[in-house]
Scaffold this active site. Structure first.
Site, mmCIF file in Angstrom:
data_model
loop_
_atom_site.group_PDB
_atom_site.id
_atom_site.type_symbol
_atom_site.label_atom_id
_atom_site.label_comp_id
_atom_site.label_asym_id
_atom_site.label_seq_id
_atom_site.Cartn_x
_atom_site.Cartn_y
_atom_site.Cartn_z
ATOM 1 N N ARG A 164 16.115 -31.139 17.781
ATOM 2 C CA ARG A 164 15.969 -29.689 17.518
ATOM 3 C C ARG A 164 15.735 -28.913 18.819
ATOM 4 N NH1 ARG A 164 17.413 -31.974 14.118
ATOM 5 N NH2 ARG A 164 16.737 -32.120 11.970
ATOM 6 N N SER A 236 12.197 -26.530 7.055
ATOM 7 C CA SER A 236 11.044 -27.254 7.608
ATOM 8 C C SER A 236 10.312 -26.359 8.589
ATOM 9 C CB SER A 236 11.509 -28.508 8.351
ATOM 10 O OG SER A 236 12.275 -29.302 7.486
ATOM 11 N N GLU A 332 8.756 -25.876 14.118
ATOM 12 C CA GLU A 332 10.216 -25.852 14.275
ATOM 13 C C GLU A 332 10.685 -24.402 14.163
ATOM 14 O OE1 GLU A 332 12.421 -28.834 12.103
ATOM 15 O OE2 GLU A 332 14.164 -27.532 11.972
HETATM 16 C C1 LIG Z 1 16.456 -23.735 3.224
HETATM 17 C C2 LIG Z 1 16.623 -24.082 4.680
HETATM 18 C C3 LIG Z 1 17.009 -25.376 5.016
HETATM 19 C C4 LIG Z 1 17.185 -25.721 6.371
HETATM 20 N N1 LIG Z 1 17.571 -26.992 6.660
HETATM 21 C C5 LIG Z 1 17.766 -27.354 7.950
HETATM 22 C C6 LIG Z 1 18.195 -28.676 8.275
HETATM 23 O O1 LIG Z 1 18.429 -29.521 7.414
HETATM 24 N N2 LIG Z 1 18.367 -28.981 9.579
HETATM 25 C C7 LIG Z 1 18.151 -28.076 10.575
HETATM 26 O O2 LIG Z 1 18.345 -28.434 11.749
HETATM 27 N N3 LIG Z 1 17.743 -26.821 10.296
HETATM 28 C C8 LIG Z 1 17.543 -26.435 9.019
HETATM 29 N N4 LIG Z 1 17.120 -25.174 8.720
HETATM 30 C C9 LIG Z 1 16.791 -24.233 9.820
HETATM 31 C C10 LIG Z 1 17.924 -23.250 10.182
HETATM 32 O O3 LIG Z 1 18.842 -23.107 9.142
HETATM 33 C C11 LIG Z 1 18.673 -23.676 11.450
HETATM 34 O O4 LIG Z 1 17.764 -23.755 12.528
HETATM 35 C C12 LIG Z 1 19.800 -22.704 11.808
HETATM 36 O O5 LIG Z 1 20.584 -23.229 12.847
HETATM 37 C C13 LIG Z 1 19.309 -21.327 12.206
HETATM 38 O O6 LIG Z 1 20.445 -20.484 12.283
HETATM 39 P P1 LIG Z 1 20.298 -18.920 12.278
HETATM 40 O O7 LIG Z 1 21.637 -18.332 12.589
HETATM 41 O O8 LIG Z 1 19.648 -18.455 11.049
HETATM 42 O O9 LIG Z 1 19.346 -18.710 13.548
HETATM 43 P P2 LIG Z 1 18.126 -17.691 13.711
HETATM 44 O O10 LIG Z 1 17.027 -18.076 12.790
HETATM 45 O O11 LIG Z 1 18.621 -16.302 13.660
HETATM 46 O O12 LIG Z 1 17.690 -18.032 15.211
HETATM 47 C C14 LIG Z 1 17.118 -19.286 15.520
HETATM 48 C C15 LIG Z 1 16.935 -19.397 17.038
HETATM 49 O O13 LIG Z 1 18.213 -19.425 17.667
HETATM 50 C C16 LIG Z 1 18.373 -18.289 18.530
HETATM 51 N N5 LIG Z 1 19.754 -17.836 18.346
HETATM 52 C C17 LIG Z 1 20.390 -17.564 17.184
HETATM 53 N N6 LIG Z 1 21.672 -17.243 17.409
HETATM 54 C C18 LIG Z 1 21.841 -17.311 18.749
HETATM 55 C C19 LIG Z 1 22.941 -17.075 19.627
HETATM 56 N N7 LIG Z 1 24.145 -16.710 19.184
HETATM 57 N N8 LIG Z 1 22.752 -17.207 20.981
HETATM 58 C C20 LIG Z 1 21.534 -17.576 21.473
HETATM 59 N N9 LIG Z 1 20.457 -17.813 20.700
HETATM 60 C C21 LIG Z 1 20.616 -17.675 19.351
HETATM 61 C C22 LIG Z 1 17.340 -17.282 18.081
HETATM 62 O O14 LIG Z 1 16.960 -16.423 19.135
HETATM 63 C C23 LIG Z 1 16.211 -18.183 17.646
HETATM 64 O O15 LIG Z 1 15.504 -18.652 18.770
HETATM 65 C C24 LIG Z 1 16.947 -24.771 7.390
HETATM 66 C C25 LIG Z 1 16.563 -23.473 7.027
HETATM 67 C C26 LIG Z 1 16.409 -23.133 5.687
HETATM 68 C C27 LIG Z 1 16.027 -21.726 5.327
#
Ligand SMILES: Cc1cc2nc3c(=O)[nH]c(=O)nc-3n(C[C@H](O)[C@H](O)[C@H](O)COP(=O)(O)OP(=O)(O)OC[C@H]3O[C@@H](n4cnc5c(N)ncnc54)[C@H](O)[C@@H]3O)c2cc1C
Length: 340
Positions: A164, A236, A332
């Protein structure tokens, strides 16, 4: 780039908590962002990049600019007999990309089905599930350096992928916005079926198809994890702690039921959910902030919890795990705002 002021972030975080961004903007061309950065030198210090907000917890209003890369598109850059290299825009929904790959018959991301969020966050987080991590199939990452406005292309090796974690959360934290990612997909998929419910698929007399793996992952996730559209959460909340093997063995002696998973050499991975559950938190609720009734690792917003309330609850959980097991849980989920 159209910049809005005092913009609500409720729709931009899957906890569904209210917080306002002083400024908010989306962009879909490099030149838009480069132009903006030229006009606002120094602004990079106050930029938060947001994809789908599925890994963020706002504990206060954000005093700077919240920036959403909205680049769309999935295109095959090149292919040979073994692989297809596909570029996906940062603003694409991650699961749409997984669906695209599976429909094309290309392997490598099927175990990562239904993880919420956008493609841009995938290399940042090095998302993982069911024994697979995105870093294994990321060929390169393109983005903009927020300090200089220049476009950079990093190879997968230069992204320093870890559990991660990546260079985007370390050296380049707050400095780099991902605009597209190239994934190297397998034309002859090698399935990873050694984790959880996927093991049962390996028992067939034939190998399952990519679509079957994807369907199984989706079914399991739907059963196990709360849908953020129904119950606010960010998956998580804490990372599974990785400890030295010797330490893990001592803990196992004290708590024989404690699950242990393989990790990098000489280490073992503990289950943060199990540790939290042992401290009695599963199903706990205070006001609208709570811990999921079936999944101790998932903190939830039952409706009107504030980010601060969820954060405070997470701190109490950390303290109790530290007290009982001597282990520091690492978040996380990224908390944005005041944390004292
Ligand atoms: C129900 C649920 C289940 C999940 N299951 C998993 C799982 O199984 N495995 C897992 O790894 N994660 C899981 N996650 C966590 C999450 O989905 C991931 O971390 C996902 O990649 C976040 O994507 P996001 O676009 O929503 O990022 P955001 O939440 O918007 O951002 C997350 C981080 O990335 C940065 N960021 C986002 N986009 C960019 C970009 N384009 N350039 C630079 N920085 C950026 C942000 O600044 C922040 O630091 C889960 C979440 C939920 C709600």
């Amino acid at each position: 780039m159209m910049v809005r002021e005092h913009y609500s972030l409720r729709e931009w975080n899957t906890f569904g908590t209210e917080a306002k961004a002083r400024w908010f903007a989306e962009f879909s061309r490099h030149s838009e962002l480069a132009g903006f950065l030229r006009e606002h030198p120094g602004m990079y210090r106050q930029i938060l990049v947001v994809g789908g907000g599925s890994n963020l917890l706002f504990t206060a209003d954000y005093p700077g600019l919240v920036l959403h890369p909205a680049m769309k598109g999935m295109t095959v850059e090149r292919e040979d007999g073994e692989h297809a290299w596909v570029r996906a825009g940062a603003g694409e929904v991650w699961d749409d990309f997984v669906s695209y790959a599976v429909n094309a018959g290309w392997g490598g991301v099927e175990n990562l089905s239904l993880i919420p969020g956008c493609v841009g966050a995938v290399p940042v987080q090095n998302i993982g599930a069911y024994g697979r991590e995105a870093g294994e199939v990321i060929d390169s990452v393109r983005g903009v350096d927020l300090v200089t406005g220049e476009i950079w292309e990093l190879s997968g090796a230069e992204c320093w992928f870890g559990y991660r974690s990546s260079i985007f959360k370390q050296e380049l934290a707050g400095r780099f916005v991902v605009t597209s990612v190239v994934f190297r997909l397998d034309k002859h998929p090698r399935l990873q079926l050694t984790y959880g419910e996927l093991v049962s698929l390996a028992g067939y007399d034939r190998l399952p198809s990519l679509a079957e793996v994807r369907e199984t992952v989706i079914a399991v996730r739907r059963k196990k994890l709360p849908d953020p559209a129904v119950l606010g959460n960010a998956g998580s909340f804490f990372k599974n702690p990785v400890v030295e093997e010797e330490w893990a063995a001592r803990m196992k002696g004290l708590w024989p039921q404690m699950p242990l998973y393989p990790a990098v050499e000489g280490h073992a991975k503990l289950s943060a959910g199990w540790l939290i559950d042992q401290c009695g938190w599963k199903g706990f609720r205070r006001g609208d902030a709570g811990v999921h009734e079936h999944h101790a690792l998932v903190l939830v917003n039952h409706g009107h919890a504030t980010g601060r309330e969820i954060f405070d609850l997470s701190q109490e959980i950390r303290f109790s795990v530290k007290e009982k097991f001597g282990i520091d849980l690492e978040r996380e989920v990224q908390a944005v705002g005041r944390m004292d």
